[in-house]
Enzyme design. Sequence first.
Site, PDB file in Angstrom:
ATOM      1  N   HIS A  82       6.724 -10.135  -0.591  1.00 26.38           N
ATOM      2  CA  HIS A  82       6.009 -11.340  -1.003  1.00 26.38           C
ATOM      3  C   HIS A  82       6.733 -12.593  -0.514  1.00 26.38           C
ATOM      4  O   HIS A  82       7.272 -13.381  -1.307  1.00 26.38           O
ATOM      5  CB  HIS A  82       5.850 -11.377  -2.526  1.00 26.38           C
ATOM      6  CG  HIS A  82       4.837 -10.388  -3.029  1.00 26.38           C
ATOM      7  ND1 HIS A  82       4.913  -9.780  -4.257  1.00 26.38           N
ATOM      8  CD2 HIS A  82       3.721  -9.890  -2.447  1.00 26.38           C
ATOM      9  CE1 HIS A  82       3.888  -8.968  -4.417  1.00 26.38           C
ATOM     10  NE2 HIS A  82       3.154  -9.009  -3.332  1.00 26.38           N
ATOM     11  N   GLU A 124       3.465  -2.588  -7.444  1.00 23.21           N
ATOM     12  CA  GLU A 124       4.326  -1.552  -8.024  1.00 23.21           C
ATOM     13  C   GLU A 124       3.643  -0.867  -9.201  1.00 23.21           C
ATOM     14  O   GLU A 124       3.670   0.361  -9.328  1.00 23.21           O
ATOM     15  CB  GLU A 124       5.649  -2.171  -8.486  1.00 23.21           C
ATOM     16  CG  GLU A 124       6.568  -1.165  -9.167  1.00 23.21           C
ATOM     17  CD  GLU A 124       7.814  -1.799  -9.767  1.00 23.21           C
ATOM     18  OE1 GLU A 124       8.382  -1.188 -10.691  1.00 23.21           O
ATOM     19  OE2 GLU A 124       8.210  -2.892  -9.328  1.00 23.21           O
ATOM     20  N   THR A 134      10.000  -2.752 -12.446  1.00 21.63           N
ATOM     21  CA  THR A 134      11.408  -3.054 -12.149  1.00 21.63           C
ATOM     22  C   THR A 134      11.727  -4.543 -12.155  1.00 21.63           C
ATOM     23  O   THR A 134      12.878  -4.922 -12.342  1.00 21.63           O
ATOM     24  CB  THR A 134      11.814  -2.462 -10.783  1.00 21.63           C
ATOM     25  OG1 THR A 134      10.968  -3.007  -9.763  1.00 21.63           O
ATOM     26  CG2 THR A 134      11.698  -0.950 -10.792  1.00 21.63           C
ATOM     27  N   SER A 191       5.051 -14.037  -5.280  1.00 23.10           N
ATOM     28  CA  SER A 191       6.090 -13.110  -5.737  1.00 23.10           C
ATOM     29  C   SER A 191       6.240 -13.172  -7.254  1.00 23.10           C
ATOM     30  O   SER A 191       6.536 -14.233  -7.817  1.00 23.10           O
ATOM     31  CB  SER A 191       7.426 -13.457  -5.075  1.00 23.10           C
ATOM     32  OG  SER A 191       8.507 -12.836  -5.723  1.00 23.10           O
TER      33      SER A 191
END
Length: 288
Positions: free
Chosen positions: A41, A128, A168, A224
């Site tokens: 990102h 993710e 994460t 991001s």
Amino acid sequence: MKVVRAEVLGFCFGVRRAVEEAKKALCENTSTVYSLGPLIHNESVLEKLGKSGLKIINEENIEQIKNESIVIIRAHGVEPSVINQLKNKNCKIIDATCPRVKANQKMVQKYSSNNNHVILTGDMNHGEVKGIAGYAGENFHLIQNPEEAKRLELKDYAEKEIILLSQTTFSGTEFEEIETILKKKYPSLTVKNTICPATNERQQALIDLCKNVNGILVIGGKSSANTKRLFQIARDNCKNAALIQNKDDIPSIFYTLETVGLTAGASTPDDIIEEVENTLLLSYNKKL
């Protein structure tokens, strides 16, 4: 002017590995190299890789990839069905999934195989999370914030194990709050804090930095997730805070501050951080 960097900032291990894999593939192959979704990102990095020949293609357009193509799985990972589609096309797969994300995938698959309740804290739109969800069974529950944790109602929970783990790059503070809420509702809850240590270290380093500067510049891609969380922390802990992608985005007020702190998301390369720092110092020196 004094410019101070956070003790932990910039590229994390998983992102650096994915970028290196992409560069290596582009150097070693004359055929098209695809990234399944944006490799990282960060728009600046993607632009450079694009000029070197990297093609970004979304998962829903896999049918457009020619047979036997080279395809990079980004650090966020993908669901198993996507891997199977690529294998059916005889593609050469370069799996750059972050090892910590890979561990999450295996853990979800393991607990789901026994039909346990698996709870994941994370952003439903994050790559993710979508990839991890592909390894889950029917009793999979995504929690994005404490309010959703309060509303969660599990059926037959007394008969099954309940596992809590995390994206994460999720906020450590929010994870702890969600854990507290769920433990009160489900005392037998098993907690697996799978937030990457680099994420926690980056966030804590920023909090410490905010105490000693007049302003914070958070450098990173605006898409991001971990960069946006850093920006939120900066706004909560410092009077002057801005999210910038590169040196051209520096707000004018930062050139007037005595001390400026710098932090950067996990997808921000070293050269962009250096450019921001040098731009601030150069402008200050010209005024002297």
